[in-house]
Scaffold this motif. Structure first.
Motif, PDB file in Angstrom:
ATOM      1  N   GLY A   8       0.794  -1.218   0.000  1.00  0.00           N
ATOM      2  CA  GLY A   8       0.000   0.000   0.000  1.00  0.00           C
ATOM      3  C   GLY A   8       0.828   1.270   0.000  1.00  0.00           C
ATOM      4  O   GLY A   8       2.033   1.264   0.240  1.00  0.00           O
ATOM      5  N   GLU A   9       0.139   2.358  -0.286  1.00  0.00           N
ATOM      6  CA  GLU A   9       0.750   3.683  -0.299  1.00  0.00           C
ATOM      7  C   GLU A   9       0.470   4.391   1.020  1.00  0.00           C
ATOM      8  O   GLU A   9      -0.607   4.253   1.594  1.00  0.00           O
ATOM      9  CB  GLU A   9       0.141   4.546  -1.402  1.00  0.00           C
ATOM     10  CG  GLU A   9       0.518   4.192  -2.795  1.00  0.00           C
ATOM     11  CD  GLU A   9      -0.133   5.159  -3.764  1.00  0.00           C
ATOM     12  OE1 GLU A   9       0.373   6.299  -3.897  1.00  0.00           O
ATOM     13  OE2 GLU A   9      -1.159   4.790  -4.343  1.00  0.00           O
ATOM     14  N   THR A  23      -2.919   9.383   4.743  1.00  0.00           N
ATOM     15  CA  THR A  23      -3.874   8.548   4.016  1.00  0.00           C
ATOM     16  C   THR A  23      -3.196   7.238   3.643  1.00  0.00           C
ATOM     17  O   THR A  23      -2.112   7.241   3.050  1.00  0.00           O
ATOM     18  CB  THR A  23      -4.358   9.268   2.738  1.00  0.00           C
ATOM     19  OG1 THR A  23      -4.918  10.534   3.099  1.00  0.00           O
ATOM     20  CG2 THR A  23      -5.393   8.436   2.002  1.00  0.00           C
ATOM     21  N   LYS A  25      -3.565   3.878   1.439  1.00  0.00           N
ATOM     22  CA  LYS A  25      -4.275   3.329   0.287  1.00  0.00           C
ATOM     23  C   LYS A  25      -3.781   1.913   0.032  1.00  0.00           C
ATOM     24  O   LYS A  25      -2.601   1.622   0.165  1.00  0.00           O
ATOM     25  CB  LYS A  25      -4.016   4.167  -0.971  1.00  0.00           C
ATOM     26  CG  LYS A  25      -4.593   5.543  -0.934  1.00  0.00           C
ATOM     27  CD  LYS A  25      -4.332   6.254  -2.249  1.00  0.00           C
ATOM     28  CE  LYS A  25      -4.975   7.612  -2.265  1.00  0.00           C
ATOM     29  NZ  LYS A  25      -4.774   8.286  -3.564  1.00  0.00           N
ATOM     30  N   GLY A  26      -4.709   1.037  -0.334  1.00  0.00           N
ATOM     31  CA  GLY A  26      -4.326  -0.316  -0.709  1.00  0.00           C
ATOM     32  C   GLY A  26      -4.189  -1.244   0.475  1.00  0.00           C
ATOM     33  O   GLY A  26      -4.874  -1.102   1.482  1.00  0.00           O
ATOM     34  N   ARG A  55     -10.022   5.174   4.685  1.00  0.00           N
ATOM     35  CA  ARG A  55     -11.147   4.887   3.784  1.00  0.00           C
ATOM     36  C   ARG A  55     -10.726   4.200   2.496  1.00  0.00           C
ATOM     37  O   ARG A  55     -11.528   3.496   1.888  1.00  0.00           O
ATOM     38  CB  ARG A  55     -11.921   6.160   3.467  1.00  0.00           C
ATOM     39  CG  ARG A  55     -12.704   6.670   4.672  1.00  0.00           C
ATOM     40  CD  ARG A  55     -13.442   7.929   4.361  1.00  0.00           C
ATOM     41  NE  ARG A  55     -12.450   8.991   4.171  1.00  0.00           N
ATOM     42  CZ  ARG A  55     -12.745  10.207   3.739  1.00  0.00           C
ATOM     43  NH1 ARG A  55     -13.981  10.518   3.427  1.00  0.00           N
ATOM     44  NH2 ARG A  55     -11.802  11.120   3.611  1.00  0.00           N
ATOM     45  N   GLN A  56      -9.496   4.371   2.066  1.00  0.00           N
ATOM     46  CA  GLN A  56      -9.037   3.750   0.821  1.00  0.00           C
ATOM     47  C   GLN A  56      -8.147   2.532   1.080  1.00  0.00           C
ATOM     48  O   GLN A  56      -7.482   2.047   0.185  1.00  0.00           O
ATOM     49  CB  GLN A  56      -8.295   4.785  -0.020  1.00  0.00           C
ATOM     50  CG  GLN A  56      -9.197   5.945  -0.424  1.00  0.00           C
ATOM     51  CD  GLN A  56      -8.423   6.988  -1.192  1.00  0.00           C
ATOM     52  OE1 GLN A  56      -7.834   6.678  -2.235  1.00  0.00           O
ATOM     53  NE2 GLN A  56      -8.404   8.198  -0.686  1.00  0.00           N
ATOM     54  N   THR A  57      -8.173   2.080   2.316  1.00  0.00           N
ATOM     55  CA  THR A  57      -7.373   0.915   2.692  1.00  0.00           C
ATOM     56  C   THR A  57      -8.185  -0.351   2.448  1.00  0.00           C
ATOM     57  O   THR A  57      -9.293  -0.479   2.931  1.00  0.00           O
ATOM     58  CB  THR A  57      -6.972   1.003   4.177  1.00  0.00           C
ATOM     59  OG1 THR A  57      -6.305   2.233   4.379  1.00  0.00           O
ATOM     60  CG2 THR A  57      -6.065  -0.140   4.559  1.00  0.00           C
ATOM     61  N   GLU A  58      -7.618  -1.258   1.702  1.00  0.00           N
ATOM     62  CA  GLU A  58      -8.301  -2.508   1.393  1.00  0.00           C
ATOM     63  C   GLU A  58      -8.035  -3.583   2.436  1.00  0.00           C
ATOM     64  O   GLU A  58      -8.844  -4.483   2.635  1.00  0.00           O
ATOM     65  CB  GLU A  58      -7.851  -2.993   0.012  1.00  0.00           C
ATOM     66  CG  GLU A  58      -8.240  -2.033  -1.103  1.00  0.00           C
ATOM     67  CD  GLU A  58      -7.522  -2.343  -2.399  1.00  0.00           C
ATOM     68  OE1 GLU A  58      -6.868  -3.403  -2.503  1.00  0.00           O
ATOM     69  OE2 GLU A  58      -7.592  -1.504  -3.307  1.00  0.00           O
ATOM     70  N   SER A  91     -15.964  -0.348   5.876  1.00  0.00           N
ATOM     71  CA  SER A  91     -14.622  -0.760   5.474  1.00  0.00           C
ATOM     72  C   SER A  91     -14.064  -1.898   6.318  1.00  0.00           C
ATOM     73  O   SER A  91     -14.524  -2.173   7.421  1.00  0.00           O
ATOM     74  CB  SER A  91     -13.665   0.432   5.553  1.00  0.00           C
ATOM     75  OG  SER A  91     -13.374   0.707   6.907  1.00  0.00           O
TER      76      SER A  91
END
Length: 133
Positions: A8-9, A23, A25-26, A55-58, A91
């Motif tokens: 992730g980023e 933030t 992400k991923g 919120r953008q974390t998978e 999430s």
């Protein structure tokens, strides 16, 4: 064929008014835990408010959860005025937080605007900065 896995980023934004937004992400696991810890420690050294947006974390695993719990302890013990999370209501992060009971440990919001309003109410400063992304 080579494995196309990419960790992730971690995006760090220095916002006006002594606020920081991190933030994720991923997918995040032990491969990004040390980098996140280093970035959070640097932010805490400035003694400002911090929101971690998931919120953008998978996916996050227990190593990331440990970093976040340690960060909360650092914020409480140090000069960091505020520390909160923005987590989408459906999430993976929110399910994990609820499962292990950390929602009782630190503030969790559904939007950046909610986190900012919480900080602003406690600091007496005007809302703004994180937006409602």
């Amino acid at each position: 064929m080579a494995d196309s896995y990419r960790s992730g980023e971690i995006i760090v934004s220095d916002l006006p008014g002594g606020r920081w937004l991190v933030t994720l992400k991923g997918e995040h696991d032990m491969s990004t835990a040390d980098e996140l810890r280093t970035r959070l420690d640097a932010i805490f050294a400035t003694g400002t408010a911090l929101v971690v947006d998931l919120r953008q974390t998978e996916f996050i695993d227990s190593s990331l959860l440990r970093v976040l719990l340690d960060a909360d302890q650092s914020a409480t013990a140090g000069a960091c005025a505020h520390f909160a999370f923005v987590v989408a209501l459906d999430s993976h992060g929110l399910r994990l937080f609820a499962l292990v009971g950390v929602r009782r440990v630190f503030p969790v919001f559904g939007s950046g605007g909610g986190a900012c309003a919480h900080f602003c109410a406690r600091r007496g400063s005007p809302p703004g900065g994180y937006g409602s992304r």
